[in-house]
Every structure is written in structure tokens, then in C-alpha cells.
Design a protein around this motif. Sequence first.
Motif, PDB file in Angstrom:
ATOM      1  N   LYS A 144      -5.136  12.687   6.122  1.00 39.09           N
ATOM      2  CA  LYS A 144      -5.564  11.474   7.957  1.00 39.09           C
ATOM      3  C   LYS A 144      -3.873  11.474   8.285  1.00 39.09           C
ATOM      4  O   LYS A 144      -2.951  12.058   8.518  1.00 39.09           O
ATOM      5  CB  LYS A 144      -5.448  10.494   8.078  1.00 39.09           C
ATOM      6  N   THR A 145      -3.264  10.887   6.548  1.00 42.16           N
ATOM      7  CA  THR A 145      -2.142  10.268   7.153  1.00 42.16           C
ATOM      8  C   THR A 145      -0.914  11.515   6.558  1.00 42.16           C
ATOM      9  O   THR A 145       0.305  11.623   7.096  1.00 42.16           O
ATOM     10  CB  THR A 145      -1.504   9.686   5.356  1.00 42.16           C
ATOM     11  N   PHE A 146      -1.314  12.601   5.635  1.00 38.22           N
ATOM     12  CA  PHE A 146      -0.421  13.738   5.632  1.00 38.22           C
ATOM     13  C   PHE A 146      -0.511  14.012   7.182  1.00 38.22           C
ATOM     14  O   PHE A 146       1.028  14.808   7.754  1.00 38.22           O
ATOM     15  CB  PHE A 146      -1.130  14.599   4.839  1.00 38.22           C
ATOM     16  N   THR A 167      -2.635   2.205  10.073  1.00 38.37           N
ATOM     17  CA  THR A 167      -3.220   0.788  10.517  1.00 38.37           C
ATOM     18  C   THR A 167      -4.249   0.989   9.733  1.00 38.37           C
ATOM     19  O   THR A 167      -5.713  -0.198   8.985  1.00 38.37           O
ATOM     20  CB  THR A 167      -4.414   0.950  12.114  1.00 38.37           C
ATOM     21  N   ASP A 168      -4.803   1.810   8.645  1.00 37.88           N
ATOM     22  CA  ASP A 168      -4.512   1.031   7.476  1.00 37.88           C
ATOM     23  C   ASP A 168      -4.723  -0.093   6.330  1.00 37.88           C
ATOM     24  O   ASP A 168      -4.018   0.054   5.357  1.00 37.88           O
ATOM     25  CB  ASP A 168      -5.196   2.792   6.394  1.00 37.88           C
ATOM     26  N   ILE A 169      -5.121  -1.233   6.883  1.00 39.42           N
ATOM     27  CA  ILE A 169      -4.343  -1.989   6.778  1.00 39.42           C
ATOM     28  C   ILE A 169      -4.808  -2.434   4.786  1.00 39.42           C
ATOM     29  O   ILE A 169      -4.408  -2.943   4.071  1.00 39.42           O
ATOM     30  CB  ILE A 169      -4.540  -3.251   7.034  1.00 39.42           C
ATOM     31  N   PRO A 212      -2.733   0.995   3.197  1.00 39.91           N
ATOM     32  CA  PRO A 212      -1.371   1.578   4.041  1.00 39.91           C
ATOM     33  C   PRO A 212      -0.510   2.486   2.844  1.00 39.91           C
ATOM     34  O   PRO A 212      -0.574   2.232   1.251  1.00 39.91           O
ATOM     35  CB  PRO A 212      -0.943   0.752   4.004  1.00 39.91           C
ATOM     36  N   ASN A 213       0.056   3.816   3.018  1.00 33.89           N
ATOM     37  CA  ASN A 213       0.803   4.424   2.326  1.00 33.89           C
ATOM     38  C   ASN A 213       1.665   5.121   3.448  1.00 33.89           C
ATOM     39  O   ASN A 213       2.316   6.234   2.825  1.00 33.89           O
ATOM     40  CB  ASN A 213       0.050   5.321   0.896  1.00 33.89           C
ATOM     41  N   LEU A 214       1.641   5.350   4.341  1.00 36.43           N
ATOM     42  CA  LEU A 214       2.370   6.373   5.724  1.00 36.43           C
ATOM     43  C   LEU A 214       3.680   5.978   5.461  1.00 36.43           C
ATOM     44  O   LEU A 214       3.795   7.187   5.012  1.00 36.43           O
ATOM     45  CB  LEU A 214       1.730   5.944   6.761  1.00 36.43           C
ATOM     46  N   VAL A 227      -1.148   7.305  15.357  1.00 36.96           N
ATOM     47  CA  VAL A 227      -2.187   5.936  14.723  1.00 36.96           C
ATOM     48  C   VAL A 227      -2.896   6.310  13.565  1.00 36.96           C
ATOM     49  O   VAL A 227      -3.773   7.746  13.908  1.00 36.96           O
ATOM     50  CB  VAL A 227      -3.242   5.527  16.115  1.00 36.96           C
ATOM     51  N   ASP A 228      -1.772   6.228  12.228  1.00 26.50           N
ATOM     52  CA  ASP A 228      -3.184   6.511  10.911  1.00 26.50           C
ATOM     53  C   ASP A 228      -3.878   5.641  11.108  1.00 26.50           C
ATOM     54  O   ASP A 228      -3.783   4.361  11.029  1.00 26.50           O
ATOM     55  CB  ASP A 228      -2.105   6.463   9.844  1.00 26.50           C
ATOM     56  N   CYS A 229      -5.299   6.076  11.370  1.00 21.45           N
ATOM     57  CA  CYS A 229      -6.500   5.657  10.744  1.00 21.45           C
ATOM     58  C   CYS A 229      -6.895   4.923   9.125  1.00 21.45           C
ATOM     59  O   CYS A 229      -6.459   6.322   8.526  1.00 21.45           O
ATOM     60  CB  CYS A 229      -7.584   5.677  12.014  1.00 21.45           C
TER      61      CYS A 229
HETATM   62 MG    MG Z   1      -4.550   7.856   3.949  1.00 16.64          MG
END
Ligand code: MG
Length: 314
Positions: A26-28, A49-51, A54-56, A129-131
Motif C-alpha cells: 500500500k505504501t509502496f 494515515t497509518d498512525i 507510519p513509514n510513508l 491517502v495511505d491507509c
Molecule cells: Mg504501509
Amino acid sequence: MTASTPPHLPKARLVAVGGGKGGVGKTFLSANLAHTLARAGYKVVAVDTDIEGPNLHTWLGVKAPRASLADFVSGRESRVENLLEETPHHGLGLLAATHGNLAAAQPSAARRAELLAALRELPCDFVFVDCGAGAHPANIDYFLVGDEGLLVLHPEPTSVENTYTFIRAAFYRRMQLAMQKHDVRECVREAMDQRNDRGIRTPLDLLRAVEEMDPEEGQRFAATMKTFRPRVVVNEVASTEDIKLGFSVRSVCRKFFGIEVDYVGYINRDRAVRDAILLRKPLTEVHPESDAAVYLQRVAGKLVEAARNAGSSA
Ligand SMILES: [Mg+2]
Ligand SMILES: Nc1ncnc2c1ncn2[C@@H]1O[C@H](COP(=O)(O)OP(=O)(O)OP(=O)(O)O)[C@@H](O)[C@H]1O
């Protein structure tokens, strides 16, 4: 994608990137699609939004974000624009999710709604929006708010299974929000329990139940159902069989759920992805000629096409 500056979109287009399972890319995808469109001349903001994980920011080469979504969640900052920071990439801004309060990780539903409304008003063309992973209500809400919901999956049975769970959960949540009468909303809530006493097992069963309860709500349900259209991306494909997976997810959803899913593309498994993350840079910058980057650009092209079509039919 053209190198010349494209005409800007009239309003920010929100693209939510979610998935039923962790680690599927997802983040990639969020980072690299955002980077591809920024490189093509669009103004883009990537939001983590991956609180809880998080790594975006790392994918985008920002080592220590100055501000974070956590500041908005805690009320330390009320203006989302003040949380944006620049990345090393021209035209690409970031809203990171670092240094969250783990004791109260997820924002309340009301705070989420405020955030999402603010994201829509950002002066840019695309907001990614990265979930976080899975069908947690917060992830589902972020996913549903997108003008586009990209669902990422791996060509593995576990990921496919969780994709169906995610689609089902997102669908019921969408319907619960769309229904106006209390007893109908209650019926949707009960249907979320797969072993409910009403015997509702699929979205199609639920549609029939709602139509029977209240024809007006039934019409609203059917109309909302048509607009619920997740877009699937199969990541890390390694064979022709893997590529076909998107088509079978589409037909299963149509046949058993009555839900239309678009298959927008696949990305192959590519060692260049690891090379890029070790450098903390987007793949599309480090190896733009790699197979994965080429397929990413194809998906990005489809997002532009959908945004332009939506703009012209608005
Ligand atoms: Mg991710
Ligand atoms: N197409 C690909 N080819 C090779 N490796 C990949 C590819 N896509 C992702 N990866 C690898 O998979 C790992 C997980 O990717 P990513 O962090 O984007 O997943 P995620 O879905 O965001 O995970 P989480 O649920 O933890 O947020 C990354 O470290 C990356 O190196």
C-alpha cells in the motif's frame, strides 16, 4: 506520462490506497504513484494515515517529519495546511503520521471527518491517502472517502481472502452511512455479523431485505451500490496466473456480492523496489526504467484518465 506541465484539475482528487492485509504494498504504491504524478507536473500531496505504523515519509526521503497527523488528532494543530511539509521531490508534499500517541492512536470518527474535509480543500491536483492494513473502521473510513479507492492485494490465498473481507466490510459501512431510516440502518448493522439471524449472507441478500423493508431506502441502496466501485491492483505478480487474479476477484465480486470492481492493473515483483527503499527514494526516481516502475506509470495514467473523466462529467 508527459514531461510537460499538464493542466491542473479543478479540485483535489482523493485517491485512497487500502488493503485487507499488511505488507502488500500500500505504501509502496501510495509513494510511487504520488511521485509519478508529481513528476508529470501535477501538484500532489501524500498523506500517511497509518498512525500505528507510519513509514510513508521514509519512502519519500523525509527522515524526521517536523509535523504529523498526530498533532491534528491530539488537537495540538487544527489546520491541516500547517502540517504539510516539503519532500525532496518537486510538486510533492507530505502529511506524515509519525510521533503518535500510542495510548490513543486512532482519531475519533468526528476528527477523521474534519481531516478528510480539509484534505479535499487542499490546493493540489491529487491527494494520496495511505491507509493502515485491515478492515478496522478507521481504515475503512479513510478508504471510503476517496474519489477512488485502490485496493492492493498479493497473489496469495491469504491476501485474497482478506481482500474479500475488506470489500464486504467497506460495502456495509458505506451502506450504513447512506441509509437514512433508523430501522434500515439497524438492519445493515445486523447484516455485518456474518451469522446474523436475518439470514443475510451477501450484499445482494441485504439489498433484497432493504427493498422489502422500505422501497424508498431500497432505491437509495441500489443507487449507492452502483457508486461503490473499488479498484483493484495486484502487486508483486510473478506469473501469468498471478496477473489473472484481478479478473477472478472482479467476477467473484460481481457474482456473489453484486458489486462491481475495476481491475486497474498489476505490478510485478521487482528487486529494484528493495534497492529504492534502501536509498529511501521512490522507485520511479531510482529505476524509472524498471518493469515495476513502468507498470506503476500505467496505473498512474488510469488515475489521471479517471480524474479527467470525472472533471468533464461534473
Ligand atoms: Mg504501509
Ligand atoms: N512490486 C514489488 N516488488 C518487490 N518488493 C515489493 C513490491 N512491492 C512492495 N514490495 C516490498 O514489500 C514490502 C512491504 O511494502 P509496503 O510497506 O508498501 O506494504 P504495506 O501494505 O504498506 O504494509 P503495511 O500494512 O505494514 O502498511 C516493502 O518493504 C517492499 O520492499
